[in-house]
Design a protein around this motif. Structure first.
Motif, PDB file in Angstrom:
ATOM      1  N   TRP A 133       0.820  -1.210   0.000  1.00 14.55           N
ATOM      2  CA  TRP A 133       0.000   0.000   0.000  1.00 14.55           C
ATOM      3  C   TRP A 133       0.855   1.262   0.000  1.00 14.55           C
ATOM      4  O   TRP A 133       0.521   2.240  -0.660  1.00 14.55           O
ATOM      5  CB  TRP A 133      -0.977   0.002   1.179  1.00 14.55           C
ATOM      6  CG  TRP A 133      -0.289  -0.089   2.523  1.00 14.55           C
ATOM      7  CD1 TRP A 133       0.028  -1.218   3.217  1.00 14.55           C
ATOM      8  CD2 TRP A 133       0.198   1.010   3.300  1.00 14.55           C
ATOM      9  NE1 TRP A 133       0.691  -0.901   4.375  1.00 14.55           N
ATOM     10  CE2 TRP A 133       0.803   0.460   4.459  1.00 14.55           C
ATOM     11  CE3 TRP A 133       0.181   2.387   3.134  1.00 14.55           C
ATOM     12  CZ2 TRP A 133       1.378   1.249   5.438  1.00 14.55           C
ATOM     13  CZ3 TRP A 133       0.756   3.175   4.118  1.00 14.55           C
ATOM     14  CH2 TRP A 133       1.347   2.609   5.256  1.00 14.55           C
ATOM     15  N   LEU A 134       1.985   1.239   0.728  1.00 14.70           N
ATOM     16  CA  LEU A 134       2.878   2.402   0.745  1.00 14.70           C
ATOM     17  C   LEU A 134       3.618   2.521  -0.584  1.00 14.70           C
ATOM     18  O   LEU A 134       3.842   3.623  -1.093  1.00 14.70           O
ATOM     19  CB  LEU A 134       3.862   2.310   1.914  1.00 14.70           C
ATOM     20  CG  LEU A 134       4.803   3.490   2.097  1.00 14.70           C
ATOM     21  CD1 LEU A 134       4.036   4.807   2.230  1.00 14.70           C
ATOM     22  CD2 LEU A 134       5.708   3.268   3.302  1.00 14.70           C
ATOM     23  N   ARG A 135       3.978   1.380  -1.178  1.00 14.30           N
ATOM     24  CA  ARG A 135       4.639   1.392  -2.482  1.00 14.30           C
ATOM     25  C   ARG A 135       3.726   2.079  -3.506  1.00 14.30           C
ATOM     26  O   ARG A 135       4.162   2.934  -4.270  1.00 14.30           O
ATOM     27  CB  ARG A 135       4.979  -0.042  -2.907  1.00 14.30           C
ATOM     28  CG  ARG A 135       5.767  -0.126  -4.185  1.00 14.30           C
ATOM     29  CD  ARG A 135       6.291  -1.522  -4.499  1.00 14.30           C
ATOM     30  NE  ARG A 135       5.428  -2.620  -4.154  1.00 14.30           N
ATOM     31  CZ  ARG A 135       5.594  -3.444  -3.114  1.00 14.30           C
ATOM     32  NH1 ARG A 135       6.632  -3.299  -2.310  1.00 14.30           N
ATOM     33  NH2 ARG A 135       4.758  -4.422  -2.882  1.00 14.30           N
ATOM     34  N   ARG A 136       2.439   1.733  -3.500  1.00 11.44           N
ATOM     35  CA  ARG A 136       1.485   2.346  -4.441  1.00 11.44           C
ATOM     36  C   ARG A 136       1.293   3.826  -4.168  1.00 11.44           C
ATOM     37  O   ARG A 136       1.262   4.644  -5.087  1.00 11.44           O
ATOM     38  CB  ARG A 136       0.133   1.632  -4.393  1.00 11.44           C
ATOM     39  CG  ARG A 136       0.185   0.233  -4.908  1.00 11.44           C
ATOM     40  CD  ARG A 136       0.480   0.229  -6.404  1.00 11.44           C
ATOM     41  NE  ARG A 136       0.658  -1.127  -6.858  1.00 11.44           N
ATOM     42  CZ  ARG A 136       1.697  -1.539  -7.552  1.00 11.44           C
ATOM     43  NH1 ARG A 136       2.646  -0.723  -7.910  1.00 11.44           N
ATOM     44  NH2 ARG A 136       1.791  -2.794  -7.916  1.00 11.44           N
ATOM     45  N   TYR A 137       1.186   4.195  -2.890  1.00 12.57           N
ATOM     46  CA  TYR A 137       1.027   5.604  -2.529  1.00 12.57           C
ATOM     47  C   TYR A 137       2.259   6.414  -2.949  1.00 12.57           C
ATOM     48  O   TYR A 137       2.134   7.493  -3.529  1.00 12.57           O
ATOM     49  CB  TYR A 137       0.766   5.753  -1.023  1.00 12.57           C
ATOM     50  CG  TYR A 137       0.766   7.194  -0.578  1.00 12.57           C
ATOM     51  CD1 TYR A 137      -0.305   8.027  -0.874  1.00 12.57           C
ATOM     52  CD2 TYR A 137       1.856   7.728   0.112  1.00 12.57           C
ATOM     53  CE1 TYR A 137      -0.304   9.360  -0.485  1.00 12.57           C
ATOM     54  CE2 TYR A 137       1.864   9.052   0.494  1.00 12.57           C
ATOM     55  CZ  TYR A 137       0.791   9.862   0.198  1.00 12.57           C
ATOM     56  OH  TYR A 137       0.801  11.176   0.577  1.00 12.57           O
ATOM     57  N   MET A 138       3.446   5.875  -2.656  1.00 15.55           N
ATOM     58  CA  MET A 138       4.680   6.588  -3.002  1.00 15.55           C
ATOM     59  C   MET A 138       4.857   6.675  -4.513  1.00 15.55           C
ATOM     60  O   MET A 138       5.372   7.675  -5.019  1.00 15.55           O
ATOM     61  CB  MET A 138       5.886   5.920  -2.341  1.00 15.55           C
ATOM     62  CG  MET A 138       5.913   6.066  -0.830  1.00 15.55           C
ATOM     63  SD  MET A 138       5.880   7.793  -0.273  1.00 15.55           S
ATOM     64  CE  MET A 138       7.453   8.362  -0.895  1.00 15.55           C
ATOM     65  N   GLN A 139       4.412   5.654  -5.237  1.00 18.62           N
ATOM     66  CA  GLN A 139       4.477   5.705  -6.692  1.00 18.62           C
ATOM     67  C   GLN A 139       3.558   6.822  -7.213  1.00 18.62           C
ATOM     68  O   GLN A 139       3.946   7.603  -8.085  1.00 18.62           O
ATOM     69  CB  GLN A 139       4.076   4.357  -7.284  1.00 18.62           C
ATOM     70  CG  GLN A 139       4.212   4.301  -8.794  1.00 18.62           C
ATOM     71  CD  GLN A 139       3.759   2.968  -9.345  1.00 18.62           C
ATOM     72  OE1 GLN A 139       2.763   2.395  -8.879  1.00 18.62           O
ATOM     73  NE2 GLN A 139       4.496   2.458 -10.324  1.00 18.62           N
ATOM     74  N   TRP A 140       2.352   6.900  -6.673  1.00 18.24           N
ATOM     75  CA  TRP A 140       1.405   7.962  -7.050  1.00 18.24           C
ATOM     76  C   TRP A 140       1.997   9.339  -6.740  1.00 18.24           C
ATOM     77  O   TRP A 140       1.976  10.247  -7.572  1.00 18.24           O
ATOM     78  CB  TRP A 140       0.083   7.750  -6.314  1.00 18.24           C
ATOM     79  CG  TRP A 140      -0.889   8.874  -6.477  1.00 18.24           C
ATOM     80  CD1 TRP A 140      -1.718   9.099  -7.540  1.00 18.24           C
ATOM     81  CD2 TRP A 140      -1.124   9.929  -5.548  1.00 18.24           C
ATOM     82  NE1 TRP A 140      -2.461  10.243  -7.327  1.00 18.24           N
ATOM     83  CE2 TRP A 140      -2.113  10.773  -6.102  1.00 18.24           C
ATOM     84  CE3 TRP A 140      -0.599  10.246  -4.294  1.00 18.24           C
ATOM     85  CZ2 TRP A 140      -2.577  11.911  -5.451  1.00 18.24           C
ATOM     86  CZ3 TRP A 140      -1.069  11.377  -3.645  1.00 18.24           C
ATOM     87  CH2 TRP A 140      -2.039  12.190  -4.230  1.00 18.24           C
TER      88      TRP A 140
END
Length: 187
Positions: A133-140
């Motif tokens: 979930w943090l990987r996706r948020y940081m990618q965004w």
């Protein structure tokens, strides 16, 4: 020989890497350095028994690690009496230095600590270490800021030459102490 205590907080490893780099430079100047992660600090470490202290913490979701804050709160009087330095590692330092400085200033204001030196360094985007979930948020977030979005690798934004300069500057605040070498050993 100057004895330096280093206490750090690190969520995904970048602040730890910066701490160890600074410790190596300080050792090159002839300092004896004890470095501890703040949540693994041995009980009863005699902070006042050191000649200087360096504290490093990373910013996550707008706040530094609570265990580093607790250490500074518990030892603010001693830290204010010693030559000391604070390092704030913040992703915002690369593209929003004013925001990174605000995090650093808030930490010092809230703890009542007045270090001789304080600096904010850009950290890293550690995609491979983040939960999904943090990987996706940081990618965004990275996409919005024009930063790398390849989640198969980590991205280091730390200016290591600036870290080395800061470490040398930190060593110089120890200049009046006996046993300090005049020139560093290369790292």
């Amino acid at each position: 020989m100057s004895r330096v205590l280093m206490v750090y907080g690190s969520a995904y490893g970048q602040t730890e890497r910066i701490t160890w780099r600074i410790a190596a430079v300080l050792r090159g100047y002839g300092c004896a350095v004890d470095a501890y992660r703040g949540d693994q600090l041995p009980e009863g470490v005699p902070v006042a028994g050191y000649d200087a202290c360096v504290v490093a913490a990373s910013v996550l979701m707008g706040h530094h690690q609570s265990y580093v804050r607790d250490f500074v709160d518990d030892h603010a009087g001693t830290l204010n009496a010693l030559p000391s330095a604070f390092i704030s590692v913040c992703g915002a330092a690369a593209d929003a230095p004013r925001q990174a400085q605000e995090y650093l200033d808030a930490f010092l204001r809230e703890t009542g600590w007045h270090p001789h030196l304080a600096r904010s360094f850009a950290g890293a985007v550690s995609y491979t270490r983040y939960p999904w979930w943090l990987r996706r948020y940081m990618q965004w977030l990275s996409r919005r800021k024009g930063l790398p979005t390849d989640t198969t690798r980590d991205w280091d934004f730390t200016d290591w030459s600036e870290v080395d300069r800061f470490a040398a500057e930190t060593a110089k605040i120890l200049a009046p102490l006996p046993g300090r070498k005049e020139s560093p050993v290369e790292v």
